[in-house]
Each structure stands twice: as structure tokens, then as C-alpha cells.
Design a protein around this motif. Structure first.
Motif, PDB file in Angstrom:
ATOM      1  N   TRP A 207       7.902 -33.376 -39.216  1.00 48.91           N
ATOM      2  CA  TRP A 207       8.596 -34.536 -38.652  1.00 48.91           C
ATOM      3  C   TRP A 207       9.510 -35.186 -39.696  1.00 48.91           C
ATOM      4  CZ3 TRP A 207      10.222 -36.798 -34.476  1.00 48.91           C
ATOM      5  CH2 TRP A 207      10.639 -38.133 -34.527  1.00 48.91           C
ATOM      6  N   ILE A 304      13.480 -33.005 -32.019  1.00 50.77           N
ATOM      7  CA  ILE A 304      12.944 -34.360 -32.132  1.00 50.77           C
ATOM      8  C   ILE A 304      12.411 -34.833 -30.779  1.00 50.77           C
ATOM      9  CG2 ILE A 304      13.667 -36.774 -32.397  1.00 50.77           C
ATOM     10  CD1 ILE A 304      15.301 -35.940 -34.800  1.00 50.77           C
ATOM     11  N   GLU A 305      13.147 -34.549 -29.717  1.00 50.43           N
ATOM     12  CA  GLU A 305      12.696 -34.961 -28.380  1.00 50.43           C
ATOM     13  C   GLU A 305      11.401 -34.248 -27.998  1.00 50.43           C
ATOM     14  OE1 GLU A 305      11.997 -36.694 -24.963  1.00 50.43           O
ATOM     15  OE2 GLU A 305      13.448 -37.354 -26.476  1.00 50.43           O
ATOM     16  N   HIS A 308       8.656 -35.900 -29.909  1.00 53.90           N
ATOM     17  CA  HIS A 308       8.394 -37.225 -29.328  1.00 53.90           C
ATOM     18  C   HIS A 308       7.600 -37.102 -28.030  1.00 53.90           C
ATOM     19  CE1 HIS A 308       9.907 -40.571 -31.554  1.00 53.90           C
ATOM     20  NE2 HIS A 308      11.091 -40.020 -31.774  1.00 53.90           N
ATOM     21  N   ALA A 311       4.056 -36.311 -28.775  1.00 53.03           N
ATOM     22  CA  ALA A 311       3.390 -37.478 -29.362  1.00 53.03           C
ATOM     23  C   ALA A 311       3.041 -38.503 -28.286  1.00 53.03           C
ATOM     24  CB  ALA A 311       4.286 -38.103 -30.437  1.00 53.03           C
ATOM     25  N   ARG A 312       3.989 -38.731 -27.330  1.00 52.85           N
ATOM     26  CA  ARG A 312       3.702 -39.682 -26.235  1.00 52.85           C
ATOM     27  C   ARG A 312       2.548 -39.187 -25.382  1.00 52.85           C
ATOM     28  NH1 ARG A 312       9.429 -40.014 -26.066  1.00 52.85           N
ATOM     29  NH2 ARG A 312       9.492 -38.443 -24.391  1.00 52.85           N
ATOM     30  N   LYS A 317       1.516 -40.815 -33.261  1.00 54.76           N
ATOM     31  CA  LYS A 317       2.843 -40.814 -33.838  1.00 54.76           C
ATOM     32  C   LYS A 317       3.286 -39.367 -34.066  1.00 54.76           C
ATOM     33  CE  LYS A 317       2.435 -45.292 -36.167  1.00 54.76           C
ATOM     34  NZ  LYS A 317       2.473 -46.009 -37.456  1.00 54.76           N
ATOM     35  N   PRO A 318       4.596 -39.094 -34.003  1.00 54.78           N
ATOM     36  CA  PRO A 318       5.060 -37.704 -34.176  1.00 54.78           C
ATOM     37  C   PRO A 318       4.558 -37.074 -35.473  1.00 54.78           C
ATOM     38  CG  PRO A 318       6.864 -39.083 -33.402  1.00 54.78           C
ATOM     39  CD  PRO A 318       5.729 -40.013 -33.705  1.00 54.78           C
TER      40      PRO A 318
END
Length: 549
Positions: A207, A304-305, A308, A311-312, A317-318
Motif C-alpha cells: 500500500w 488503489i481502488e 480500498h 479494505a472496506r 485500513k488498506p
């Protein structure tokens, strides 16, 4: 060893400084003058517990600092490892406590945690308090002292860890029998999570790397524009800085033939010209390497998406995704064992074997140390008015395995050869307990690897010829280590290589505590006060005590 101690607004101490020497240092003064508060200050500085009550009335915060001279390679390595190094051969500790009880710690000017302060303090100072004998009446205190004397603290932690691991697997086995269906459902769910996360191809620290790459790529245009603008100002535009520097340096170089004072300025300008030229070369290479690839930026943004989104989904957290995968895999391993009773049984047996092996090593160390400690303390008792007395460390095997090892530790003593050994708490009077405690602490102090030993009124309840013996013992110890001792006994004070007097004066508006080093004449006066009796007789006796030492 402790070189200097500075105290500000601590309890009743407003401003106090102490610079002890090597050898045996004694601190004396009236009861309540603040001697033991100095020990409390040292204890706080080496990681003791902070409290708002430590701040002097009317002050905003208490502040303490100490300078230690060190010759401990292990401590130097520890400071280097934790990026807390300072000047070679010394370490500076500082701690503040505000009125809310909040504490801040510093090592060599670097912010540190209380745990780090405590860890460094364990390598610097060993404190023996006046109530240390109370811990000797507790089984835990006796066990801790023996393990410390045996150098078995690390092994003791290993035994506790292997015990907990074994018991945890036992619990898993019991739960597996009761909740097979629920475990199977959890296993399937975690397997799905792991499958999803593995599809991402997570890497440790990914990350941070992806975020940095995204920042660089998304700002590529501004980075390139900035680099080109800098190049133009330095070397490409009319009146560029590099050309100006060269011209000015040339003019001054010609003038320096008429005035040598200009030579130094010419050297500076030529150096600046060389460094500016190097910057121009680096900027050109940077501009050449700079990547303005929109496709690479889209790929990084997609990554990154994806991170993310994962992580969601898992509510972390990522940057924690890689650790989450590791934790899930560990949990899955436990669950898979729970669905295979035979495999789980083998794991439980292996964990028990690891515990038994560690506990056996600890028992062997304890037996060896118990024998040595028993002999050393028994020998010390003979010098402390307990002739014929005997001390023994008893190891009694537990009925059931425990996190503390395979045996219970019990200190036993007999104050006379005709008496049987019995537990310390049941046989020792107050005076006997103080003497046995002191004998143990003197033995433990000799084994301690630290350079500074602090004794806070460990001679309480002792007097007469025994006090002379204590003084000689502490002075002998002072030839090997730096010793600081708070005492009310004139015989002990007279044995000191150096003596400080602590005084307290009170008015309606304030309390003042002062500390001063005593010369020989002042020591005689202080010893006379401690001896009591008529002034002339006490002074004569005080002079004799000093002369004897």
C-alpha cells in the motif's frame, strides 16, 4: 554510573541537584527531609509509574533529568537499535509529569515510551527499597528474585508463553467437540475471505509503495514543469544563475590578486558554481527519467481502488490487508485442526511437550541458583547478628503444570541451628526479616549487571555492631559498583566514601529542601546529630567513626 541528577518541582522538591561520585555514597538527614524522595525520583526516571501527585503543589509539571556514564556494550547496542543513541559513553534520561498525570519520556533527547525508559533503566540502576522485605513474604516476589538471580527471566517468559499456547490448543480441542457445525461454517467463511484476498496478490508494504507511485504519477506534469523551470533559471535562460555565478567568480578572482581577502569569497562562489552545475546535471537526468505515462497512472489507480474495496469489505485500513491475510490463514489452520481430531490431538501433545521441555530447563536453572543463593545468604546472615542461622530456597513440585513453571518457590530460614527450617513469613521477627532481606539484597546486588545500586533505608530496624557490618559490606560493594544509600545509621554513614546531607525548612508559604555534600568537619557534625547524646561526646564518637573507616 550516575553522574548527575536534576529535579524540578517533584513532590516537595523545588530545585535539587546531585552529582554523586563513584564508590559508596550516603544520604542522611532528619526524618521527612526528603531523602527517600530522591530515590523515588530516580525510580521514576528509569521507568517507574507516574502520578499527578508527584507534581509539587503550585507547579505546572515535575521535571527530572539524569546523566549516566556507560560502559555497557549491550546498552549501547540497544540504544543504536532503537535509534536513541547520543554522545559516546553516556546516556541522558529526562521525564516530565504534568498536573493531569500525563508523562513524557526522553532518552538522549529523543522522545521515548515509558517501556523504553524502563528497559534502558534496567541496564543502568538497581533499586533496593526499604520495604523490599515485604515482597519476600509473597510467593511471586520470591520466585521473581530467584529467577533474576538465576538469569532465567527470558526462560521464565518462554515457559509462560509455551504454557498459554498449550492451554489455548486444549481449549480449541474442547470447543471443536462442542461446536463442530459452527466451526465448519466459520472455516468455510474464512476460506472464502482468504481466496478473495489471495486473488489480490497482496505484498507486505504494498500500500505504501502504490500510494507513493500514485502520488508521483498524478503529479508528473507539475514535477516535469518544475524541473524544466529550474533548469531554465539555472542554465538555459538569458542571465541564468550558473552563468552569473561564473562571471562574478571570474571578476573577483582577478581582483583577488590585489587583495587576498577576496580569496575566501572566490572559493565559496566557485564551490557554489560547482554544486549548481551538479544540480543542473541531476535535473536533466531527472527530467529524462520522469514518466508521464497515463496508462501507468490508470493501472495504479485501479490497484488503489481494488485495495480500498477489499479494505472496506473487511473493515480494515488498506495497509493492514497483508496482516489480515496472515491472521486469517493462522485462524484457518486452527479451524482445520478442529475438524481433524487426530491432528488436533497431535498438536496439543506437541505443545505440551514444548512446555515440558522449557519448564525442565527452567527447573534446572532454578535448582542451581537456589543452592548458590541459599549458601550465599546463609553466609551473610552470620555477619548480621544471626550466627548459626540458615537460609534455604525450597523448590516444591506443583501438582499441576503452571505458567510459572513446574515448581513453587519458597524461602525458608532458621534463626538458630537447633530450629528447623520454616517458611520465612512464619518465623522471622521484624528485625530478623530486615536482616535476612538485607543479606539477600546484598547477594542479589553483587550479581546485578548494572553499575549503580541504590539502597533506600534497607538498614531499618538494625543497629549496634550489625550496623558496622552493614557499613563495611556496602563500602566493599562500592569498590565494585557505584552505591547510593539513604540511611539513619551513623555507623553506615561513616563508612561512606562521600556523604550528602538533606535538609528541609518550612514556612507558612513554602517548603524548601536542600542537599549539600559534606566535608570532613560537616560530616562529624552530622554524625554527631545522628548519634545523639551530649554534643562533646557525640562529636568525639563521630570523629572516631570516621577515623575507623
Amino acid at each position: 554510573m550516575l553522574r548527575a541528577l536534576e529535579i524540578r518541582d517533584f513532590v516537595i522538591l523545588e530545585r535539587v541537584s546531585l552529582e554523586p561520585s563513584g564508590g559508596f555514597n550516603v544520604l542522611t538527614g532528619e526524618t521527612g527531609a526528603g531523602k527517600s524522595i530522591l530515590v523515588d525520583a530516580i525510580e521514576l526516571l528509569v521507568g517507574g509509574r507516574a502520578d499527578a501527585a508527584m507534581v509539587r503543589e503550585g507547579a505546572e509539571r515535575a521535571e527530572l533529568a539524569a546523566e549516566f556514564e556507560i560502559a555497557n556494550p549491550a546498552l549501547s547496542a540497544w540504544l543504536e537499535e532503537h535509534d536513541l543513541r547520543g554522545d559516546a559513553g553516556q546516556v541522558l534520561l529526562r521525564r516530565t509529569v504534568d498536573r493531569s498525570g500525563r508523562s513524557r519520556c526522553f532518552i538522549n533527547g529523543h522522545a521515548a515510551t515509558a517501556a523504553q525508559l524502563r528497559e534502558s533503566g534496567e541496564r543502568l540502576v538497581d533499586i533496593h527499597g526499604q520495604h523490599a522485605h515485604q515482597s519476600l513474604l509473597r510467593a511471586a516476589g520470591q520466585r521473581e528474585l530467584l529467577d533474576a538471580h538465576a538469569g532465567a527471566e527470558v526462560l521464565g517468559k518462554e515457559v509462560a508463553e509455551t504454557y498459554r499456547a498449550w492451554r489455548r490448543l486444549e481449549t480449541v480441542a474442547l470447543e471443536a467437540q462442542k461446536n463442530f457445525a459452527a466451526r465448519q461454517q466459520e472455516r468455510d467463511e474464512i476460506s472464502g475471505f482468504i481466496k478473495d484476498l489471495k486473488k489480490l496478490g497482496l505484498q507486505e508494504g504494498e500500500w505504501e509503495r502504490v500510494a507513493a507511485e500514485h502520488k508521483r504519477l498524478s503529479h508528473g506534469s507539475s514535477l516535469l514543469a518544475g524541473a524544466q523551470s529550474a533548469l531554465e533559471a539555472l542554465d538555459e535562460a538569458e542571465g541564468a544563475a550558473l552563468a552569473q555565478l561564473s562571471a562574478v567568480a571570474g571578476r573577483l578572482r582577478a581582483l583577488s590578486e590585489n587583495d587576498q581577502a577576496l580569496t575566501a569569497m572566490v572559493d565559496l562562489l566557485e564551490s557554489a558554481e560547482a554544486q549548481a552545475g551538479e544540480a543542473v546535471r541531476e535535473l536533466r537526468q531527472y527530467a529524462t527519467r520522469l514518466d508521464l505515462d497515463p496508462e501507468a497512472l490508470r493501472e495504479v489507480e485501479a490497484r488503489i481502488e481494488a485495495l480500498h474495496a477489499a479494505a472496506r469489505k473487511h473493515r480494515v485500513k488498506p495497509e493492514a490487508l497483508h496482516q489480515l491475510l496472515s491472521d486469517l490463514e493462522k485462524r484457518l489452520g486452527e479451524l482445520e485442526l478442529s475438524t481433524d481430531p487426530q491432528a488436533l490431538g497431535r498438536e496439543v501433545a506437541a505443545a505440551r511437550a514444548r512446555y515440558d521441555a522449557s519448564a525442565a530447563k527452567l527447573s534446572a536453572k532454578r535448582r542451581s541458583a537456589a543452592d548458590a543463593l541459599s549458601k550465599a545468604v546463609s553466609a551473610g546472615m552470620q555477619q548480621l547478628a544471626m550466627a548459626g542461622g540458615k537460609f534455604s530456597v525450597s523448590l516444591k513440585k506443583n501438582d499441576e503444570p503452571a505458567a510459572t513453571g513446574a515448581e513453587d518457590i519458597e524461602f525458608e530460614m532458621a534463626s538458630h541451628p537447633s530450629l528447623p527450617l520454616r517458611p520465612l513469613a512464619k518465623v522471622a521477627s521484624g528485625g530478623e526479616l530486615s536482616r535476612v532481606s538485607l543479606a539477600i539484597q546484598l547477594v542479589a546486588a553483587r550479581a546485578a549487571p548494572v553499575a549503580t545500586l541504590v539502597f533506600d533505608e534497607v538498614d531499618a530496624g538494625i543497629g549496634g555492631a550489625v550496623a558496622d557490618t552493614i557499613g563495611r559490606s556496602l563500602r566493599k560493594l562500592g569498590k565494585q559498583r557505584q552505591v547510593l544509600c539513604v540511611t539513619h545509621l551513623p555507623q553506615v554513614a561513616a563508612a561512606g566514601d562521600a556523604q550528602w546531607n538533606v535538609t528541609k525548612t518550612s514556612t507558612r508559604s513554602e517548603i524548601q529542601v536542600k542537599i549539600r555534600k559534606l566535608d570532613r568537619a560537616a560530616r562529624i557534625e552530622e554524625l554527631a546529630r545522628m548519634l545523639g547524646g551530649s554534643e562533646s561526646t557525640a562529636r568525639k564518637h563521630a570523629a572516631e567513626l570516621l577515623a575507623a573507616d
